[in-house]
Design an enzyme around this catalytic site. Structure first.
Site, PDB file in Angstrom:
ATOM      1  N   THR A 212       0.876  -1.187   0.000  1.00 41.04           N
ATOM      2  CA  THR A 212       0.000   0.000   0.000  1.00 41.04           C
ATOM      3  C   THR A 212       0.910   1.233   0.000  1.00 41.04           C
ATOM      4  OG1 THR A 212      -0.043   0.063   2.385  1.00 41.04           O
ATOM      5  CG2 THR A 212      -1.806  -1.145   1.333  1.00 41.04           C
ATOM      6  N   GLU A 357      -5.778  -3.955  -0.045  1.00 39.90           N
ATOM      7  CA  GLU A 357      -6.043  -5.035   0.917  1.00 39.90           C
ATOM      8  C   GLU A 357      -7.274  -5.862   0.558  1.00 39.90           C
ATOM      9  OE1 GLU A 357      -5.246  -1.925   1.557  1.00 39.90           O
ATOM     10  OE2 GLU A 357      -4.183  -1.669   3.451  1.00 39.90           O
ATOM     11  N   LYS A 466     -14.678  17.399  11.178  1.00 36.48           N
ATOM     12  CA  LYS A 466     -15.618  17.365  12.297  1.00 36.48           C
ATOM     13  C   LYS A 466     -15.948  18.798  12.694  1.00 36.48           C
ATOM     14  CE  LYS A 466     -13.830  13.008  13.898  1.00 36.48           C
ATOM     15  NZ  LYS A 466     -12.449  13.011  13.395  1.00 36.48           N
ATOM     16  N   TRP A 471     -20.232  15.504  11.167  1.00 33.49           N
ATOM     17  CA  TRP A 471     -19.250  15.232  10.122  1.00 33.49           C
ATOM     18  C   TRP A 471     -19.654  15.877   8.805  1.00 33.49           C
ATOM     19  CZ3 TRP A 471     -17.820   9.326  10.737  1.00 33.49           C
ATOM     20  CH2 TRP A 471     -17.120   9.170  11.945  1.00 33.49           C
TER      21      TRP A 471
HETATM   22  P1  ADP Z   1      -3.564   3.703  -1.161  1.00 28.81           P
HETATM   23  O1  ADP Z   1      -4.403   3.902   0.071  1.00 28.81           O
HETATM   24  O2  ADP Z   1      -2.255   3.102  -0.900  1.00 28.81           O
HETATM   25  O3  ADP Z   1      -3.609   4.825  -2.149  1.00 28.81           O
HETATM   26  P2  ADP Z   1      -5.427   1.942  -2.425  1.00 28.81           P
HETATM   27  O4  ADP Z   1      -5.365   2.039  -3.889  1.00 28.81           O
HETATM   28  O5  ADP Z   1      -5.541   0.636  -1.791  1.00 28.81           O
HETATM   29  O6  ADP Z   1      -4.140   2.503  -1.948  1.00 28.81           O
HETATM   30  O7  ADP Z   1      -6.525   2.948  -1.908  1.00 28.81           O
HETATM   31  C1  ADP Z   1      -7.708   2.499  -1.311  1.00 28.81           C
HETATM   32  C2  ADP Z   1      -8.547   3.665  -0.907  1.00 28.81           C
HETATM   33  O8  ADP Z   1      -8.933   4.437  -2.045  1.00 28.81           O
HETATM   34  C3  ADP Z   1      -9.854   3.276  -0.284  1.00 28.81           C
HETATM   35  O9  ADP Z   1      -9.696   2.927   1.057  1.00 28.81           O
HETATM   36  C4  ADP Z   1     -10.676   4.540  -0.488  1.00 28.81           C
HETATM   37  O10 ADP Z   1     -10.379   5.516   0.472  1.00 28.81           O
HETATM   38  C5  ADP Z   1     -10.209   5.029  -1.818  1.00 28.81           C
HETATM   39  N1  ADP Z   1     -11.153   4.607  -2.869  1.00 28.81           N
HETATM   40  C6  ADP Z   1     -11.055   3.573  -3.706  1.00 28.81           C
HETATM   41  N2  ADP Z   1     -12.101   3.532  -4.543  1.00 28.81           N
HETATM   42  C7  ADP Z   1     -12.897   4.582  -4.222  1.00 28.81           C
HETATM   43  C8  ADP Z   1     -14.146   5.085  -4.721  1.00 28.81           C
HETATM   44  N3  ADP Z   1     -14.765   4.521  -5.729  1.00 28.81           N
HETATM   45  N4  ADP Z   1     -14.648   6.177  -4.106  1.00 28.81           N
HETATM   46  C9  ADP Z   1     -14.025   6.775  -3.076  1.00 28.81           C
HETATM   47  N5  ADP Z   1     -12.859   6.348  -2.582  1.00 28.81           N
HETATM   48  C10 ADP Z   1     -12.298   5.264  -3.139  1.00 28.81           C
END
Ligand code: ADP
Length: 570
Positions: A212, A357, A466, A471
């Site tokens: 990640t 993940e 917040k 929120w």
């Molecule tokens: P990193 O956190 O390392 O950039 P990831 O690609 O695993 O890697 O990112 C996952 C995160 O991306 C999710 O937990 C979420 O916050 C965001 N995310 C993924 N898809 C969406 C979506 N369709 N809408 C909003 N947020 C998203």
């Protein structure tokens, strides 16, 4: 009946009887074959039943390259044979630092076919992060594109485990480099005959590794198994999902280093679909050219790629003549992208949510029966949500005490996820145990779930604003703000406020050549969001900071504006 419905799908109580799963009691063993799920079998299947189907690559050298699944199958086995000759052992992590090309695809299957783990490294990471990741994974070999050799030259003496770098090129294109231990990929596989039996592994053996981005702290490794990767692409491939056909032509814009290219590296060959790989050119004109010349029907990528494509289409008055469906995820789909694809170009948008993940697909947004008859405006509202969990993924939202919240589309809480392709720990135990007492993984996202099971992400938990104990969703304000015709990108962060704790600051990057005022932006938001969500200030910057996966980097923005005082706080 109402009681039964309540139990089955309307709320968190459905998760309560979880302890009943996997009971140990006496049972009758089924009489079906114990064939382990195995990733190389996908390529065997493609070669055997779709052998003549094409893979098309825009090479880094420039020309378009064409091959078939039959040929890829042979070359992947040659690659596996060569790796074995180099002494690669099952379970070792072999890295790739590469764009989407046929050679990267062959290396992927070749590595996994030796029983080793294909460790994709995101080349957009900082050099220090690449060093950390490669050392943490103990990569003995790193496959690399020629474009990343200069990075490797800079960091090679800090890569503790690297014995050699395998350059994905032929002899004529090998770079002049001061690195001593370079292997030419084409020479390496040319020395083999391809008579190689894939190393058979139990289905729970590791097959893939992806770190990640680690916006806070060091990157953490997510270790996929044969089983988890196959189950993810099968689960997301259903009718109300990615739903691919052998007649499809797929443009995999989403990189293979971005969590299994959302499964396309598996679903394309297993369905016998034609696969088009864009190499390093992801700009609007290049993506458009491939969509049209290769007659692409299906594609997938993050919103920023589609913004570039749509700008190119609009500026040149172009049409999309074959594209039918586009999966968009990684960040929330802004309304303007959804409406442009669906209303102006007749392309169906499937909004997806997931994370490294979760392998990565957790939810997909496809309308349910009944919703397809709703007025267009109602449908758009649903399609902007991140969608429903794909079976067998389980989802719940919880409050700060871990108590499940109702599926009413209003209550928002931390999104928790469980299932056979969701991580249960990070590689080498980094970060401790990420699961709650019921085995759910904390996504770090905040979401609502509505009565039909559609989730809507309102924020990353660490980005939530917040204000006076309530929120405010930064994502929702951002999505509306980018709808303004003069706005290229928008981000909202919370800043200190003496009365409300935090209030929103809206940060705007205007479109090239446009100038826009604070007042114009606020007038545009008026009536589109609740009054108390209105940003207390609007500021303009030239460039938005992004993470290696193309997301807006809120930590950098918070740093940039840490001394900014809101006018309401003076
Ligand atoms: P990193 O956190 O390392 O950039 P990831 O690609 O695993 O890697 O990112 C996952 C995160 O991306 C999710 O937990 C979420 O916050 C965001 N995310 C993924 N898809 C969406 C979506 N369709 N809408 C909003 N947020 C998203």
């Amino acid at each position: 009946m109402a009681g039964l419905l309540g139990f089955l799908g309307r709320g968190p109580e459905r998760h309560a009887p979880d302890a009943a799963r996997g009971d140990k009691g006496p049972f009758l063993e089924g009489l079906m074959q114990d064939v382990p799920l195995s990733i190389p079998d996908i390529l065997d299947h493609a070669a055997c039943f779709h052998g003549a189907r094409e893979m098309v690559t825009r090479t880094l050298e420039g020309p378009i390259h064409r091959t078939t699944y039959a040929d890829l199958h042979l070359r992947a086995r040659k690659c596996a044979q060569a790796l074995k000759r180099l002494g690669v052992k099952p379970g070792e992590r072999i890295a790739t630092l590469a764009w989407n090309t046929y050679r990267h695809f062959e290396a992927w299957y070749g590595i996994i076919g030796t029983g080793a783990v294909c460790h994709t490294i995101n080349p957009r990471l900082f050099e220090d992060q690449i060093v950390y990741i490669s050392n943490h994974a103990e990569n003995p070999y790193i496959f690399t594109d020629t474009t990343f050799v200069p990075i490797l030259e800079k960091i090679a003496d800090r890569l503790d485990s690297a014995k050699a770098f395998i350059v994905l090129a032929d002899r004529a294109h090998m770079p002049k480099s001061k690195l001593k231990n370079l292997i030419c990929y084409e020479d390496m596989i040319a020395a083999e005959d391809g008579r190689f039996n894939w190393v058979r592994m139990p289905e729970t053996a590791a097959a893939g590794l992806c770190y990640t981005s680690g916006t806070t702290g060091n990157p953490k490794g997510v270790l996929y198994s044969h089983r988890s990767n196959i189950l993810m692409y099968l689960a997301s491939g259903v009718g109300d999902g990615i739903s691919l056909h052998s007649s499809d032509t797929i443009l995999a814009v989403v990189p293979m280093f971005h969590a299994n290219s959302w499964g396309l590296v598996y679903s394309a060959p297993s369905n016998g679909a034609k696969l088009v790989l864009p190499g390093m050119k992801l700009d609007g004109p290049s993506v458009y050219e491939l969509l049209e010349t290769e007659k692409v029907t299906f594609t997938a990528a993050v919103p920023t790629v589609w913004l570039m494509l749509l700008q190119h289409l609009e500026a040149n008055n172009l049409k999309l003549s074959t594209l039918k469906r586009v999966v968009i995820g990684g960040s929330a789909v802004p309304r303007r992208i959804l409406e442009a694809f669906e209303d102006n170009y007749g392309v169906e948008v499937i909004h997806a949510w997931g994370m490294t993940e979760t392998s990565p697909i957790g939810t997909l947004c496809v309308l349910k029966a009944g919703q397809t008859d709703l007025p267009r405006a109602e449908q758009v509202k649903i399609k902007l949500k991140q969608g429903r969990p794909i079976f067998p993924v389980q989802l719940k939202i919880v409050d700060d005490e871990g108590k499940a919240l109702p599926h009413d589309g209003k209550a928002f809480g931390r999104l928790m996820i469980k299932g056979p392709f969701i991580a249960k720990a990070y590689f080498k135990g980094e970060g401790g145990d990420p699961l709650d007492a019921d085995g759910y993984f904390d996504t770090g996202d905040v979401a609502t779930i509505d009565g039909e099971g559609f989730i809507q992400i309102t924020d990353r938990a660490k980005d939530v604003i917040k204000s006076g104990g309530e929120w405010i969703s930064s994502i929702e304000i951002e999505n509306i703000a980018v709808g303004h015709p003069k706005v290229a990108e928008a981000a909202v962060i919370g800043l200190y406020h003496p009365k409300w704790d935090e209030r929103p600051l809206l940060i705007i990057v205007p479109k090239a050549g446009e100038s826009v005022t604070r007042e114009e932006i606020l007038a545009y938001l008026e009536g589109k969001i609740a009054k108390w969500w209105m940003p207390d200030d609007v500021v303009f910057i030239e460039e938005m900071p992004h993470t290696a996966t193309g997301k807006i980097q809120k930590t950098a923005l918070r740093e940039m504006f840490k001394d900014h005082v809101l006018p309401t706080a003076k």
